[in-house]
Design a protein around this motif. Structure first.
Motif, PDB file in Angstrom:
ATOM      1  N   ASP A  11      72.202  55.362 -87.082  1.00 22.88           N
ATOM      2  CA  ASP A  11      72.856  55.282 -88.390  1.00 22.88           C
ATOM      3  C   ASP A  11      73.810  56.435 -88.422  1.00 22.88           C
ATOM      4  OD1 ASP A  11      73.317  54.159 -90.957  1.00 22.88           O
ATOM      5  OD2 ASP A  11      72.673  55.987 -91.600  1.00 22.88           O
ATOM      6  N   ARG A  12      73.505  57.623 -88.024  1.00 21.72           N
ATOM      7  CA  ARG A  12      74.042  58.695 -87.968  1.00 21.72           C
ATOM      8  C   ARG A  12      75.204  58.700 -86.887  1.00 21.72           C
ATOM      9  NH1 ARG A  12      70.403  62.042 -87.306  1.00 21.72           N
ATOM     10  NH2 ARG A  12      70.719  62.891 -85.221  1.00 21.72           N
ATOM     11  N   LEU A  13      75.017  58.347 -85.743  1.00 22.04           N
ATOM     12  CA  LEU A  13      76.144  58.053 -84.928  1.00 22.04           C
ATOM     13  C   LEU A  13      77.098  57.401 -85.380  1.00 22.04           C
ATOM     14  CD1 LEU A  13      73.930  58.002 -81.551  1.00 22.04           C
ATOM     15  CD2 LEU A  13      75.495  59.975 -82.364  1.00 22.04           C
ATOM     16  N   ASP A  14      76.634  56.106 -85.918  1.00 25.12           N
ATOM     17  CA  ASP A  14      77.782  55.078 -86.331  1.00 25.12           C
ATOM     18  C   ASP A  14      78.504  55.574 -87.478  1.00 25.12           C
ATOM     19  OD1 ASP A  14      78.660  52.395 -86.119  1.00 25.12           O
ATOM     20  OD2 ASP A  14      77.128  51.744 -87.937  1.00 25.12           O
ATOM     21  N   ARG A  15      78.086  56.464 -88.186  1.00 27.16           N
ATOM     22  CA  ARG A  15      78.774  56.920 -89.358  1.00 27.16           C
ATOM     23  C   ARG A  15      79.632  58.290 -88.981  1.00 27.16           C
ATOM     24  NH1 ARG A  15      77.157  55.414 -94.571  1.00 27.16           N
ATOM     25  NH2 ARG A  15      75.152  54.061 -94.296  1.00 27.16           N
ATOM     26  N   LEU A  16      79.776  58.499 -87.664  1.00 25.96           N
ATOM     27  CA  LEU A  16      80.717  59.635 -87.373  1.00 25.96           C
ATOM     28  C   LEU A  16      82.083  59.590 -87.662  1.00 25.96           C
ATOM     29  CD1 LEU A  16      79.322  60.519 -83.754  1.00 25.96           C
ATOM     30  CD2 LEU A  16      78.902  61.935 -86.007  1.00 25.96           C
ATOM     31  N   PRO A  17      82.857  60.317 -88.048  1.00 26.99           N
ATOM     32  CA  PRO A  17      84.113  60.602 -88.609  1.00 26.99           C
ATOM     33  C   PRO A  17      85.040  59.962 -87.644  1.00 26.99           C
ATOM     34  CG  PRO A  17      83.428  62.400 -89.352  1.00 26.99           C
ATOM     35  CD  PRO A  17      82.286  61.737 -88.500  1.00 26.99           C
ATOM     36  N   GLY A  18      85.872  58.885 -87.630  1.00 31.90           N
ATOM     37  CA  GLY A  18      86.730  58.190 -86.842  1.00 31.90           C
ATOM     38  C   GLY A  18      86.223  57.027 -85.768  1.00 31.90           C
ATOM     39  N   ASP A  50      79.850  53.324 -80.740  1.00 34.84           N
ATOM     40  CA  ASP A  50      79.516  51.862 -81.015  1.00 34.84           C
ATOM     41  C   ASP A  50      78.072  52.000 -80.699  1.00 34.84           C
ATOM     42  OD1 ASP A  50      78.822  49.773 -82.198  1.00 34.84           O
ATOM     43  OD2 ASP A  50      79.878  48.540 -80.579  1.00 34.84           O
ATOM     44  N   PRO A  51      76.925  52.645 -81.373  1.00 31.75           N
ATOM     45  CA  PRO A  51      75.497  52.609 -81.011  1.00 31.75           C
ATOM     46  C   PRO A  51      74.620  51.453 -81.382  1.00 31.75           C
ATOM     47  CG  PRO A  51      75.799  53.797 -83.065  1.00 31.75           C
ATOM     48  CD  PRO A  51      77.149  53.308 -82.733  1.00 31.75           C
ATOM     49  N   ARG A  52      73.562  51.344 -80.379  1.00 29.88           N
ATOM     50  CA  ARG A  52      72.961  50.294 -80.605  1.00 29.88           C
ATOM     51  C   ARG A  52      71.353  51.000 -80.078  1.00 29.88           C
ATOM     52  NH1 ARG A  52      75.885  47.484 -77.014  1.00 29.88           N
ATOM     53  NH2 ARG A  52      77.852  47.881 -78.472  1.00 29.88           N
ATOM     54  N   ALA A  53      70.306  50.396 -80.875  1.00 31.71           N
ATOM     55  CA  ALA A  53      69.009  50.952 -80.379  1.00 31.71           C
ATOM     56  C   ALA A  53      68.677  49.967 -79.152  1.00 31.71           C
ATOM     57  CB  ALA A  53      68.024  50.525 -81.327  1.00 31.71           C
ATOM     58  N   VAL A  54      67.955  50.600 -78.168  1.00 34.30           N
ATOM     59  CA  VAL A  54      67.529  49.908 -77.192  1.00 34.30           C
ATOM     60  C   VAL A  54      65.829  50.537 -76.717  1.00 34.30           C
ATOM     61  CG1 VAL A  54      67.692  49.613 -74.829  1.00 34.30           C
ATOM     62  CG2 VAL A  54      69.512  49.706 -76.120  1.00 34.30           C
ATOM     63  N   PRO A  55      65.087  49.570 -76.500  1.00 38.48           N
ATOM     64  CA  PRO A  55      63.707  49.829 -76.588  1.00 38.48           C
ATOM     65  C   PRO A  55      63.023  50.918 -75.408  1.00 38.48           C
ATOM     66  CG  PRO A  55      64.207  47.684 -75.665  1.00 38.48           C
ATOM     67  CD  PRO A  55      65.219  48.065 -76.277  1.00 38.48           C
TER      68      PRO A  55
END
Length: 357
Positions: free
Chosen positions: A70-77, A81-86
């Motif tokens: 969530d934090r990486l997804d909210r970075l300015p600009g 495009d982060p996604r969780a991987v197990p």
């Protein structure tokens, strides 16, 4: 004296009209337009590269992983495009499959995380991701150690050799087609001549693909991977560009050469993802790049070199579509021209017979 001046002006104007015909003037204006377009396209694509929605995996336990995503997804600009991987294993597999460009592996027992990158897919992109992630982690009082899991070959500085290889093939494709056309008229007179030109282009494509693969492989050691795969890619790329050029020439005559340069050089090369992979390009170039031969060819070349040929189906279909479309259009336009010429000739003969009667 006035008569002499008038005569001189008339002679000079006549020489100007003889040296620069109306057709030549229009072509020069067209070249000026290509120059402006070239400068605009390359400068627009490269003057301010910044990461946008770079696909990155996040491997972290429990709620911490979701919070980091969530934090990486909210970075300015929106650079990532982060996604969780197990697991790290799955993240590495996705990097090799070219589904993602990087992966952040969080160490829950320490403060040093690992960032997995693949410089074989573009060193500039790996560096851009590293800068973004390092700055983000620093804010959380954590450090990052970068691990290049798919490094560029020692003879392939910044993974640019694949791009230049494809650019060379593209240049060969439209130059060969242009020579075949202007040697006997830009528009093929009939379907047979169109087929002959396409056959000559096929032989040239096979030779150019082989020559390029030999130079970057055994001779220079610049691009690793399957020799046969690169040869086949080269032949397809050259033919796709050449057939497209022949089709444009059949459609618009010598102006078609300019359109081919506009399509392949002015638009295709800066959007190919070579110097700056797609996530670093502005929206326009990022969108058109995968659909044009230089972009499709560069992606496949890098996949062959560093990713075991993964994720090549789509780009190969793009190249095949250009090749098939160019071939079909070239032949159809030649046959239509032959039919129109025959009808015109018949009407002309009919008019002569009527006058004689």
């Amino acid at each position: 004296m006035a008569e002499l001046d008038s005569s001189t002006r008339t002679t000079f104007l006549g020489e100007v009209k003889s040296a620069v015909t109306t057709r030549a003037a229009l072509l020069v204006i067209g070249v000026l337009g290509l120059v402006i377009a070239f400068i605009t396209s390359y400068t627009g694509a490269f003057h301010h590269p910044k990461p946008t929605d770079v696909p990155i995996a996040v491997v972290a336990p429990g709620p911490a992983g979701e919070q980091l995503v969530d934090r990486l997804d909210r970075l300015p600009g929106s650079p990532l495009d982060p996604r969780a991987v197990p697991s790290e294993r799955k993240a590495r597999r996705q990097i090799n499959d070219r589904t993602i460009d990087a992966a952040l592996i969080v160490d829950p027992r320490g403060t040093t995380d690992r960032l997995l990158v693949a410089s074989g897919g573009g060193a500039s992109l790996s560096q851009a991701v590293e800068l973004v992630v390092t700055a983000t982690e620093k804010e959380q009082e954590r450090t990052v150690r970068t691990v290049d899991v798919v490094p560029a070959d020692r003879g392939d500085n910044r993974s640019l050799s694949s791009f230049y290889l494809v650019v060379g093939w593209c240049v060969g494709g439209y130059l060969c087609a242009a020579i075949l056309a202007i040697s006997a008229g830009a528009r093929p007179a009939n379907g047979a001549r169109a087929v002959i030109r396409l056959a000559a282009l096929t032989l040239f494509s096979i030779a150019a693909g082989l020559g390029g693969a030999i130079i970057v492989g055994p001779v220079l050691g610049a691009v690793p991977g399957s020799f046969a795969g690169l040869w086949g890619l080269g032949a397809l790329t050259v033919f796709a560009v050449g057939a497209t050029t022949l089709a444009l020439q059949a459609l618009m005559g010598i102006i078609g050469i300019g359109l081919a340069i506009l399509l392949i050089v002015v638009l295709g090369n800066p959007s190919a993802g070579g110097a700056y992979p797609y996530p670093l390009l502005p929206p326009f170039w990022r969108e058109i790049g995968p659909a044009l031969p230089p972009g499709a060819g560069t992606w496949v070349a890098r996949s062959i070199a560093y990713f075991r040929g993964n994720a090549t189906t789509g780009p190969l279909l793009v190249l095949s579509a250009w090749a098939a479309g160019g071939t079909l259009l070239t032949v159809v336009l030649a046959m239509l021209r032959k039919t129109n010429d025959t009808e015109t000739k018949q009407r002309g003969n009919g008019g002569e017979e009527a006058r004689e009667a």
